[in-house]
Design an enzyme around this catalytic site. Structure first.
Site: not given
Ligand SMILES: NC(=O)c1ccc[n+]([C@@H]2O[C@H](COP(=O)([O-])OP(=O)(O)OC[C@H]3O[C@@H](n4cnc5c(N)ncnc54)[C@H](OP(=O)(O)O)[C@@H]3O)[C@@H](O)[C@H]2O)c1
Length: 270
Positions: A16, A69, A103, A137, A169, A173
């Site tokens: 994950i 990252d 994710n 990949r 954004y 997506k």
């Molecule tokens: N919440 C919503 O409303 C929503 C709706 C639709 C889609 N999403 C999508 O769902 C996914 C998860 O988001 P979330 O809502 O759970 O938000 P979140 O709580 O901010 O979690 C985002 C996660 O992604 C990690 N991350 C961000 N940039 C990264 C990078 N460059 N390398 C590795 N890890 C990275 C962060 O960890 P670190 O900062 O520790 O690296 C964190 O664990 C995202 O793709 C987001 O776009 C969210």
């Protein structure tokens, strides 16, 4: 009708990305509860340590974590070298990667294109788009053929509907959605399943990140309505990965009942 007693995820390796908070952290616990073995990545290692401990408490047979990252090819390589060592361990019952959950990602800023910042645009494309293809990949050689393995990408309603301030954004997506579709073509015949789960409003750290730590602004996003929780999405990810091996869940849009469309949200007055 046959019912399975043991989870098809028991003892299987599940990787994950973005597991330090939100959907990723909740997914670690949910897959853990099915007795999976977890490989967790994100940039905040202290948070990963807590998530791994929680997942073990929930039943994860193993839960390992490593800095990742996804915006950096070198970091993805180092992470996957580490992950390969865990998966190929001769003591492992299954020496393949059963589930990859792409994710990691999020939104940075809500500026119009006219006001947009290069750093925000680049971060969004790097993590939500290039992060998915980089991780995929690197992970594909570890995934078994014809054994019900899954790649599950996290998209968004933003990939389906554009909104003001969301140009990059939404583009990112929409890119994730098309990558998922292209991969399904490329992997046809391998038995590897590919799908996307596309949530609407969910209360995680998403808005806090989008508004650069402004908690009050982040809270407003969910004011008066009942958003999805991280656990709602985690449960769905486990369900998708647990379908019989010939079943592919292509695309799943999941919204709170209070959200009819992006920008069309029912809010209760206090
Ligand atoms: N919440 C919503 O409303 C929503 C709706 C639709 C889609 N999403 C999508 O769902 C996914 C998860 O988001 P979330 O809502 O759970 O938000 P979140 O709580 O901010 O979690 C985002 C996660 O992604 C990690 N991350 C961000 N940039 C990264 C990078 N460059 N390398 C590795 N890890 C990275 C962060 O960890 P670190 O900062 O520790 O690296 C964190 O664990 C995202 O793709 C987001 O776009 C969210």
């Amino acid at each position: 009708m046959k019912h399975q007693n043991q989870s098809p995820l028991k003892n299987k390796w599940v990787l994950i990305t973005g597991a330090s908070s939100g959907f990723g952290a909740a997914a670690a616990c949910a897959f853990g509860a099915k007795g999976a073995k977890l490989l967790l990545g994100a940039r905040r290692v202290d948070r990963l340590k807590q998530v791994a401990a929680e997942a073990r408490k929930n039943g994860a047979v193993e839960a390992h974590y490593h800095k990742l990252d996804v915006s950096q090819t070198a970091s993805v390589k180092a992470f996957m070298d580490w992950a390969t060592g865990k998966i190929r361990n001769p003591k492992s019952e299954f020496r393949t990667l059963h589930v990859l959950i792409n994710n990691a990602g999020g939104a940075h800023g809500l500026d119009t294109v006219a006001e947009g910042k290069d750093a925000d645009w680049e971060a969004m494309i790097q993590s939500n788009v290039l992060g998915v293809v980089r991780m995929t990949r690197a992970a594909l050689p570890l995934m078994p053929r014809d054994a019900g393995a899954s790649i599950i990408n996290i998209g968004s309603v933003a990939g389906h509907t554009a909104y003001e301030g969301g140009a990059v954004y939404c583009a990112a997506k929409a890119g994730e959605l098309q990558i998922t579709r292209a991969l399904r073509h490329e992997l046809l015949g391998t038995g590897i399943r590919v799908g996307t789960v596309d949530p609407g409003l969910a209360e995680t750290e998403f808005s806090l990140v989008r508004f650069k730590g402004d908690g009050a602004q982040a809270k407003k996003v969910y004011q008066g309505m009942k958003p999805l929780t991280a656990e709602d999405i985690a449960e769905i990810l486990v369900w998708v990965a647990g379908r019989p091996s010939h079943v592919n869940i292509d695309e799943l849009i999941v919204k709170p009942v209070d959200q009819a469309e992006v920008g069309k949200v029912f809010r209760r007055k206090k």
